[in-house]
Design an enzyme around this catalytic site. Structure first.
Site, PDB file in Angstrom:
ATOM      1  CG  ASN A 154      -6.865  -1.135   1.180  1.00  0.00           C
ATOM      2  OD1 ASN A 154      -5.973  -0.735   0.323  1.00  0.00           O
ATOM      3  ND2 ASN A 154      -6.329  -1.664   2.363  1.00  0.00           N
ATOM      4  CG  HIS A 180      -3.699   3.290   2.035  1.00  0.00           C
ATOM      5  ND1 HIS A 180      -4.074   2.890   1.055  1.00  0.00           N
ATOM      6  CD2 HIS A 180      -3.521   2.179   3.089  1.00  0.00           C
ATOM      7  CE1 HIS A 180      -4.335   1.642   1.247  1.00  0.00           C
ATOM      8  NE2 HIS A 180      -3.735   1.166   2.503  1.00  0.00           N
ATOM      9  CB  CYS A 219      -0.928  -0.149   1.350  1.00  0.00           C
ATOM     10  SG  CYS A 219      -2.024  -1.401   1.162  1.00  0.00           S
TER      11      CYS A 219
END
Ligand code: UT7
Length: 340
Positions: free
Chosen positions: A297, A267, A115
């Site tokens: 996500n 994020h 990520c």
């Protein structure tokens, strides 16, 4: 005041057409729209079509960023792709992107920082621009996580989505004073950036098999060891702590105060992580660009997708200060502060 050397010239993103909402997942695993919404903030996610591959999405986002920058493939000196879901283990996704957008004979490579891959890519690209070794770097965050999820595991399959986001980086030769005319004039660019890893937490979020430590066999595939495994609440606590500390560190290094921040593009892993980071940093929630409800996500794609949306709809404007922060498997994390 820091004089930046590298700035964003253009942004772009791509989301697959197919949208899967929480109601559809209720039919797959024992879950509910209420649980997913209240525990994560996610309502829907985009899922790639059969036959669509990671580099298709990455190339689409990359082309849009180039178009926004007024450049074409021949102008690019380097392609960096943050991804943990390349088309094939060898070669990397950036290689396929290079071919698809027609930018031959330039370096093209992947960053496997999960990520945090986009923030890692930005800092690496910045180094090449600052040194003068490159004048135009395409940085892409892309993930096709739906192919590495265990769709029987409700603790992970409801969380993730597919997509791609991209920026074109180039030298900071543009003076900006903000659309409101009130801001101090300065060069647009990355004011500070930091990337970090704590490998002692590697097993909190991983794909156990398929590498040299555990080559794939039929048994491991049957046990879904080739799919994402996560100790969610462990990663959650680490995310709140490390996103808060790295954001504070990068803000301080930039020489700005939190009052001078216009936007935070964090994020998009869990809305509760964003709330807790906002609370600890004392940043108002309305400064955060949030799209987790629509995308879930998307790992390394999450920041550049949200950034591009906010640039295109006019929320983020020239001269504004934008903080980015991301954390994921590794555990790896990073933050960057830019004047747009
Ligand atoms: O992008 C990379 C970084 N990733 C992250 O930052 C993710 C961080 N972690 C999280 O976002 C959260 O930890 C999760 C959303 C993954 C889980 O939320 P949580 O509040 O930490 O839940 P939990 O793991 O502590 O589980 C609580 C309960 C459990 O049931 P019991 O044992 O209390 O009976 C789980 O089995 O919630 C259950 N549960 C679910 N229930 C309905 C877990 N997933 C689901 C689900 N639907 N999808």
């Amino acid at each position: 005041m820091i004089d930046p050397t590298c700035r964003i010239l253009g942004t772009g993103h791509y989301a697959p057409e197919r949208v899967v909402d929480n109601a559809e997942l209720e039919k797959l695993v024992e879950t509910s729209d209420d649980w997913i919404t209240t525990r994560t903030g996610i309502k829907r996610r985009h899922i790639a079509a059969d036959g669509e591959v990671t580099s298709d999405m990455a190339a689409a986002a990359g082309r849009r960023a180039l178009e926004a920058a007024g450049l074409n493939a021949a102008d690019i000196d380097m392609i960096i792709v943050g991804t943990i879901t390349p088309d094939t283990p060898i070669p990397g996704c950036a290689v396929q992107v290079q071919q698809k957008i027609g930018a031959m004979d330039i370096p093209a490579f992947d960053i496997a920082a999960a990520c945090a891959g986009f923030v890692y890519g930005m800092q690496i690209g910045q180094q090449f621009i600052t040194s003068g070794a490159a004048r135009c770097v395409l940085v892409i965050g892309v993930e096709l996580l739906s192919r590495v999820l265990n769709w029987d595991d409700r603790t992970t399959c409801v969380l993730f989505g597919d997509g791609a986001g991209a920026v074109v980086l180039g030298p900071s030769d543009l003076e900006v004073d903000g659309d409101d005319g009130q801001r101090e004039t300065g060069r647009a660019g990355i004011l500070s950036c930091g990337i970090f890893t704590d490998g002692s937490l590697a097993s909190a979020l991983h794909i156990p098999a398929g590498g040299s430590a555990s080559p794939l066999d039929a048994q491991k595939i049957g046990d879904r060891e080739n799919k994402v495994h996560m100790v969610g609440n462990h990663v959650f606590r680490t995310a709140v702590k490390n996103l808060t500390s790295s954001s504070a560190q990068i803000l301080k290094a930039s020489g700005l105060t939190s009052a001078q921040l216009d936007w935070v593009v964090a994020h998009q892993a869990n809305i509760r992580i964003i709330h807790q980071v906002a609370n600890r940093l004392g940043f108002p929630l309305d400064k955060f660009v949030i799209n987790i409800d629509e995308f879930g996500n998307t790992s390394s794609a999450s920041i550049p997708i949200a950034l591009d949306q906010a640039v295109r709809d006019g929320r983020i404007q020239k001269g504004q200060h934008v903080l980015m922060c991301a954390l994921g498997a590794g555990i790896s994390w990073g933050a960057a502060l830019l004047r747009m």
